[in-house]
Design a protein around this motif. Structure first.
Motif: not given
Ligand SMILES: [Zn+2]
Length: 288
Positions: A116-120
């Motif tokens: 999820e942090n990669c997408r952000n």
């Protein structure tokens, strides 16, 4: 032949040779599959980072996407030599362009996965403060659509692929893709062996967390082979050495900070190519 003609021919040959060597420097090595088992491959060469390909019962899962159309085409071409199964999934290990920009050259039918942090991170402003290219609607089908926070399993028929998040390090969104049957982990940029580790502070990366994250990975996974984006595949020993070296640098920087040394002094006590990493470590110590 006149002397002037000979001179011209020599100069012309030199010119041709230098054009050829320039073209060679610009042209990356062709994409090549290196077999780990009959189902699992490292995807080497091309423009962008090294990735992986796993052939399950009903289709293929890829790890990372390289960064241009030619490299993606070559990846698909090489894949077709080892299987006729369709590409179902592509897992991005983190948000750096050399691992994810190629997503857009795969068929839209592929499902993209990431932390999820990669997408952000994809939507962070660029270094010149312009908005991220990923806001372009044309790229919408290629942005990871399925994310997770700690662990996720993907099944390809009877085969299981484990996606693990062990914490902050190179960025805040780096994951490890683990193949239990092969005891093999793909860890993206969480280890560099031919140059000092990259820590992207602007994406929340942190060298002290990096050490904890890698240690947690070794404790959790029964892996024997570790593949990464820019280094050769290695075993547990090399990961332990990498952790030890990082701790050594951190202790040295800390000791010099305690002695009141400036960043410039401290950088001077390291190899030139360690400057960027040393600066990250310095900032982590002094800003806490
Ligand atoms: Zn990379």
């Amino acid at each position: 032949m006149k002397r002037s003609q000979i001179v011209f021919l020599i100069l012309f040959s030199i010119l041709l040779l230098s054009i050829a060597s320039y073209a060679q420097q610009q042209e990356p090595q062709p994409v090549e599959f290196r077999s780990i088992s009959k189902n699992l491959y490292e995807v080497l060469g091309g423009r962008g980072a090294q990735g992986g390909a796993y052939i399950g019962d009903n289709g293929v899962l890829l790890i990372d996407a390289k960064m241009d159309e030619q490299s993606v085409d070559q990846t698909i071409e090489q894949l077709n030599k080892v299987t006729d199964k369709p590409i179902l999934y592509l897992v991005n290990t983190h948000s750096d362009g050399d691992h994810i920009w190629g997503n857009q050259f795969f068929p839209e039918s592929v499902t993209f996965f990431a932390h999820e942090n990669c997408r952000n991170d994809l939507f962070l402003p660029k270094s010149n403060n312009e908005p991220s290219d990923w806001y372009d609607q044309k790229l919408a089908p290629f942005i990871p659509s399925i994310t997770f926070s700690e662990k996720m399993d993907i099944f390809l028929g009877s085969k299981k692929v484990e996606l693990w998040y062990f914490g902050v390090g190179h960025t805040t969104g780096d994951i490890v893709v683990y193949f239990p049957e092969e005891k093999t982990a793909f860890m993206g940029d969480q280890i560099f062996l031919t140059r000092p580790q990259l820590i992207h502070s602007y994406k929340g990366g942190n060298s002290f967390e990096h050490v904890k994250t890698l240690s947690k990975m070794l404790e959790t996974l029964d892996a024997e082979i570790f593949c990464s984006g820019h280094s050769q595949a290695v075993g547990r020993e090399e990961i332990l050495t990498h952790i030890k070296q990082m701790k050594g640098r951190q202790e040295k920087v800390k000791a010099m900070v305690d002695q009141g040394k400036t960043l410039e002094d401290i950088k001077g006590a390291f190899e030139e190519n360690e400057g960027r990493l040393v600066e990250s470590i310095f900032n982590e110590i002094t800003k806490n």
